[in-house]
Design an enzyme around this catalytic site. Structure first.
Site, PDB file in Angstrom:
ATOM      1  N   HIS A 124       1.747   2.286  -3.456  1.00 42.15           N
ATOM      2  CA  HIS A 124       0.695   3.050  -4.134  1.00 42.15           C
ATOM      3  C   HIS A 124       0.739   4.516  -3.707  1.00 42.15           C
ATOM      4  O   HIS A 124       0.475   5.413  -4.511  1.00 42.15           O
ATOM      5  CB  HIS A 124      -0.679   2.464  -3.810  1.00 42.15           C
ATOM      6  CG  HIS A 124      -0.978   1.186  -4.538  1.00 42.15           C
ATOM      7  ND1 HIS A 124      -0.825   1.045  -5.897  1.00 42.15           N
ATOM      8  CD2 HIS A 124      -1.441  -0.016  -4.087  1.00 42.15           C
ATOM      9  CE1 HIS A 124      -1.179  -0.180  -6.257  1.00 42.15           C
ATOM     10  NE2 HIS A 124      -1.544  -0.848  -5.177  1.00 42.15           N
TER      11      HIS A 124
ATOM     12  N   GLU B 182       0.825  -1.208   0.000  1.00 41.79           N
ATOM     13  CA  GLU B 182       0.000   0.000   0.000  1.00 41.79           C
ATOM     14  C   GLU B 182       0.860   1.259   0.000  1.00 41.79           C
ATOM     15  O   GLU B 182       0.508   2.264  -0.622  1.00 41.79           O
ATOM     16  CB  GLU B 182      -0.953  -0.007   1.203  1.00 41.79           C
ATOM     17  CG  GLU B 182      -1.953  -1.153   1.189  1.00 41.79           C
ATOM     18  CD  GLU B 182      -2.718  -1.248  -0.125  1.00 41.79           C
ATOM     19  OE1 GLU B 182      -3.026  -0.199  -0.719  1.00 41.79           O
ATOM     20  OE2 GLU B 182      -3.005  -2.378  -0.571  1.00 41.79           O
TER      21      GLU B 182
END
Length: 670
Positions: free
Chosen positions: A178, A175
């Site tokens: 991202h 994550e």
């Protein structure tokens, strides 16, 4: 591909996505206009005719009006949805029923999840994001926001309870990739654009439901309303069909790259591969139950949908494909997990993509760890080389030693300071203390006595002894830890807090560059909207060049009291940046307003040009032959404000002690 190349690619992908959606919208406008023209033509009882005759009978003014109306409906709907998501990641997390845990984690699972996120943030040099827990038994996660400063990380209950620490680290690292790679802003734009296209279908469904009442007893009016509603419904969902195809195609390849980045951050493929295997073997898988979960399907760690039409709408690659790239020895669900040696083996065969190449090389690094260092250079040159190497390869991509150092820094922060960083009330006192200069402490304390809340002053008194002995390299990480708690302040409380911070900076009428840098890190992490000056002056190449020169001049004066020494350092930075020399501004020319303006303009430098500027800043600071801890902290602070999170740098003492600190921290926080 490094951080800056990812950022540049994200910009190009964003432009491409807007173009593709614009084409889809234009197609919808054309189809809708044609549908209404045909409906109008045949409702008048006219026979068959050519398209030219149909449009001629309808009138070009009316055709244009229909196109403008449809365009306006799509634009307003998209704008409205984007406004709803203006709060960034927080709006998305709360729409999924998320609960923020930064201030008061409940239980060991939530505390462990918060520890993992904080360690990753400190290791990468970025403010700690808000962490939300989604009460869902599925194993899934997401990162959302417009930029790293306003990002949130969402983790499901199943994720934090079903995964072990190594697997959770892999998911969180995925994550974070991202966050760093520019995916989040693109993801939110996709949501807004899709909503605009979907609104036509929603209008159609409303007309269908209302067709029963249309025209009273006039069956012809009712039939017309039904036909219009059915047509708009088909057109709207046709647009959504193609929009989802575009969204899915964009998302799938990014997931492979994020998996590869997770291996790079953790230097282990076992964690993320293990998490994916558990999803495949888990009863709920990664399928979220929230009513609007599908709207954000492209943001999740794994697919949130049970089925996808022939894979066309799949926002993620199949689990089996992702696991096989990470762990070539894996033989399928229901089998025994691969051994540690197998999981670290180098992938064989020809890579399928850039992500495969990256994983293959990283697996080799996992099998043969170790940092290279040269004994033939001076400690100063080795330190400068380390800084330049970090700019090239470790911005938003910390090495294994830097990840360990992030844990070490967290473990070295005194317990009372760490606790204060998680409390909105005490965090204000902690931030005041971090921003104070030793030589101005008494004067600044008098300012706080007159301006700050008495209870905050009492907290400051409790924290001051520990702050006075806090190592320099712990100041910036501790300030990053404060960000989530300070975000919880009410608007009026925050404005009072910010005014007090500015008063501390101006206590003696001069600007201390280190205090200013920490202040900018704080504001950058707390305020998601850009400064007004950026919109006015950041669009020209001259403004950008002037801003970079001004910041180089600031760094030159920060490292040199003598004007001539500062001038030589400034010229060395300009030479590194390969720009024409200009006169060095005097120390009195450097004001708080000019510094703020220069920094927000420099933040808009094209991604591929930022490494050269960061290296020029480093060369300017290092020109006197010394790179002190405060200078490294200053460079990291400015890099953070340029949206280039720089991980902490190892000192010789850190190199000897990092492993010991990291191991102890893992035992304490696991």
């Amino acid at each position: 591909m490094n951080f800056f190349e990812y950022q540049d690619k994200a910009r190009r992908n964003s432009t491409l996505l807007v173009v593709l959606f614009a084409v889809a919208v234009l197609g919808l406008i054309a189809i809708t206009t044609l549908f209404i023209a045909l409906l109008t033509h045949y409702s008048r009882g006219q026979g068959s005719a050519s398209f030219t005759e149909i449009f001629a009978g309808l009138g070009w003014d009316m055709v244009a009006g229909i196109a403008v109306t449809i365009s306006a409906i799509i634009a307003v709907a998209s704008f409205f949805r984007l406004r709803q998501l203006a709060a960034g990641g927080r709006a998305i997390a709360e729409s999924l029923g998320g609960k923020k845990i930064n201030i008061a984690p409940d239980g060991l699972a939530e505390q462990r999840a918060l520890n993992v996120v904080e360690e990753m943030a400190l290791a990468s040099g970025t403010p700690v994001p808000d962490v939300y827990i989604i009460e869902d038994s599925a194993i899934n996660a997401f990162a959302a926001g417009y930029k790293p400063a306003d990002a949130v990380v969402g983790l499901t209950r199943g994720c934090i309870e079903q995964l072990n620490r190594e697997e959770l680290q892999g998911v969180v690292a995925h994550e974070f990739s991202h966050i760093f790679n520019g995916d989040m802003r693109l993801n939110i734009r996709i949501v807004g654009l899709l909503h605009g296209i979907l609104i036509i279908g929603l209008l159609g469904s409303w007309l269908l439901r209302g067709s029963h009442w249309a025209g009273g007893r006039d069956n012809r009016g009712r039939a017309a309303a039904f036909a219009i509603g059915a047509g708009l419904l088909v057109i709207g969902y046709t647009g959504t069909f193609f929009g989802n195809l575009i969204k899915s195609a964009v998302s799938r390849q990014r997931e492979y790259l994020a998996d590869a980045s997770a291996v790079q951050f953790t230097r282990s493929n076992r964690g993320i591969a293990g998490a994916l295997k558990k999803i495949g073997n888990h009863a709920s898988g990664s399928n979220l139950k929230a009513a609007n979960a599908s709207e954000f399907s492209h943001m999740y760690f794994a697919s949130s949908l049970k089925h996808s039409l022939l894979g066309f709408f799949a926002t993620h690659p199949p689990l089996t494909a992702r696991i096989s790239r990470l762990d070539p020895a894996w033989t399928g669900f229901g089998t025994q997990p691969a051994s540690a040696s197998q999981a670290g083996a180098e992938t064989g065969g020809m890579p399928h993509s850039d992500a495969d190449t990256q994983i293959a090389s990283l697996n080799q690094a996992v099998a043969h760890p170790g940092d290279t260092a040269s004994d033939a250079v001076s400690p100063y040159q080795a330190r400068l080389d380390q800084v330049l190497e970090t700019v090239d390869n470790n911005i938003a991509a910390p090495s294994a030693s830097q990840v360990d150092l992030g844990r070490s820094l967290l473990s070295r922060v005194p317990a009372n300071l760490k606790s204060a960083a998680h409390d909105p009330f005490a965090a204000r006192a902690l931030a005041y203390g971090l921003l104070m200069a030793p030589e101005q402490r008494e004067q600044q304390h008098d300012i706080l006595t007159r301006s700050a809340h008495p209870a905050v002053l009492r907290e400051f008194g409790k924290l001051q002894p520990a702050l006075e002995h806090l190592p320099v390299d712990c100041r910036l990480p501790l300030l990053d830890l404060c960000v989530p708690a300070l975000k919880a302040l009410a608007p009026q409380q925050y404005q009072i807090f910010k005014r007090n911070v500015i008063k501390l900076l101006r206590a003696d009428g001069k600007i201390d560059i280190w205090e200013w840098a920490l202040y900018r890190v704080l504001v950058h992490g707390l305020e998601s909207t850009p400064d007004a000056q950026r919109k006015v002056t950041s669009g020209t190449a001259k403004a950008s060049a002037d801003a970079q020169r001004f910041l180089l001049a600031t760094m030159a004066h920060a490292g040199n009291r003598d004007y001539l020494a500062a001038k030589r350092a400034y010229e060395a930075g300009l030479k590194q940046l390969q720009v024409s020399p200009t006169p060095l501004p005097t120390r009195t020319d450097i004001t708080l307003q000019r510094l703020d303006k220069a920094l927000v303009i420099a933040a808009d430098i094209a991604p591929l040009k930022k490494p050269a500027f960061l290296k020029a800043l480093a060369v300017t600071l290092a020109h006197d032959g010394v790179i002190e801890g405060t200078e490294v902290e200053l460079l990291r602070a400015i890099a953070d404000c340029l949206d280039c999170p720089m991980p902490p740098l190892l000192s010789p003492a850190d190199s000897a002690n990092t492993s010991k600190h990291a191991s102890a921290t893992a035992l304490q926080s696991g």
